[in-house]
Scaffold this active site. Sequence first.
Site, PDB file in Angstrom:
ATOM      1  N   GLU A 422      32.137  40.754  50.793  1.00  0.00           N
ATOM      2  CA  GLU A 422      32.863  40.836  49.894  1.00  0.00           C
ATOM      3  C   GLU A 422      33.866  41.942  50.349  1.00  0.00           C
ATOM      4  O   GLU A 422      34.449  42.936  49.059  1.00  0.00           O
ATOM      5  CB  GLU A 422      31.887  41.537  48.904  1.00  0.00           C
ATOM      6  N   GLY A 423      35.341  41.423  50.759  1.00  0.00           N
ATOM      7  CA  GLY A 423      35.665  42.599  51.571  1.00  0.00           C
ATOM      8  C   GLY A 423      35.531  43.411  52.359  1.00  0.00           C
ATOM      9  O   GLY A 423      35.043  44.299  52.065  1.00  0.00           O
TER      10      GLY A 423
END
Length: 563
Positions: A422-423
């Site tokens: 997620e990043g």
Amino acid sequence: MPFRAPLSDIRFILGKVVPLAPVAETELFAEATADLAEAVLGEAAKLCDEVLAPVNRAGDMTSARLENGVVRTSPGFAEAYRAIAEGGWVAVSAPVASGGMGLPQALNMAIHDMMSGACLSLQLNPLLTQGQIEALDHHASDDIKALYLPKLISGDWSGTMNLTEPQAGSDVGALRTKAEPNGDGTYTITGQKIFISWGDSDITKNVCHLVLARLPGAVEGTKGISLFLVPKLLPDDDGQPGARNGVRVVSLEHKLGLHGSPTCVMEYDGATGWLIGEENRGMAAMFTMMNNARLGVAMQGIGVAEAACQMAVEFAQDRRQMGVIADHPDVRRMLATMRAEVFAARSIALACAVAGDMATATGDRDWAARAAFLTPIAKSYGTQTGMDVSEMAMQVHGGMGYIEETGVAQFYRDVRVTAIYEGTNGIQAMDLVGRKLSDDGEAAYRLLEEIETGAEVARVTLPDLAEDVWAAAETLRESTEWMVTQEMPDRCAGAAPYLSAFALVLGAHYHLRAALAEGGTGARANLARFHIRRLLPQYTAHLTAARDGANGVMALSPEALAS
């Protein structure tokens, strides 16, 4: 040792440190009374201890596998997942109108904390489904919501997110998956996606994919991306799984950890999909799911850190090397560090969840800004804590920690990817000093004001600790003032240490609150003293690095670094 859900810690934090009570006082979450929250958390703890934790080791030892085009899950996972679905745990924060409970995300995230410690590989499945539920609820048409949400909320169907491609990881705008309109409201989706967690399984009746793709004539980059819902099995006229769609699993990734979670390479070959949200606005819709997932990933790191800490403490109490090793000062230092970091990370993440709930319930922009500001800190610090504590747990075990039969190495292998999910944590840090400081630091200053006010109150009973926390917050304020005046290259070069410093100061703030709530003496006060005296001082080194600018980093060319 058997995992024990950290129920007492979660109760204490939501009761005394980051109170859930103001959330329950809003009209939207009025049903989330103290008694209900207690009952929900208690039942979730039983599920984690008695059902999920017992299958964790089986998931590591016997990986999910692809067999004749079907993903077969690890032993016991199907039964454990049914317990999750039938117990209503996918539905905790889902919209009431579609069959959900509508409870605060703070409770939901506390449950994911416990689930992650019990069995991270399986926890990923309901977390992803919940993110898809939120994305569809906010962006899908009424027809799509009516068909899909009840089945996702019940756990009969599961959901995924499909962003990454071989050439498009963090640079999502480089994706090549195509979507062609069919003229009947559907689209034909063609392309390949990689790293798709729970992209297929044999434990749900259908798998629904949210897929980023580009329409004909769309501009390059993220501004030309649209979002589509692509089910594995096309719903028939009765809304039941029908004909197979043009999507299949090409292969499963062979991973360092999370062996029980099938990570799929997905091929979309003329698959039928439906547009979610507006054309070319896919990233906005997907970010609804991703922001939910970022906090969920923070809880994954924290949950695994909790499990690793528990195993290390028990081992240290039993292992004798010139006496019980828990009595050796350096081992005690490691155990205290682990427990202090877990408490700090858990408090920050739950503070973020509470802020998000208050923003949802009240529409207040300050609450929304606080939730947004805390999200990258919670995600990065929570997952870093997972890695650090798991590694330290191996060290406590000594040579036995390097032996797979002990089981402690699984925690590190499983949690390592959360810093990438997620990043990456570096992207989270750049988001913090970029978007989250684009208000000239107002959200940051409000948090720092709260920390300094809390320290001033604590000066009456804990003057030595309070002064250290106040001084750290004031120094962090000065560094924030410096950061907002800098150009982005200088901000980004110092982003990671700035985030680390902010997390340390926030963690000290919540430890100080815990010590005050306990009356200034006792185990929590001693843990607060350890954190503030031993760990908090690292913030000065982080802020020195944060303010060094880009020159010291960029002067080191790739060629020089390779030599």
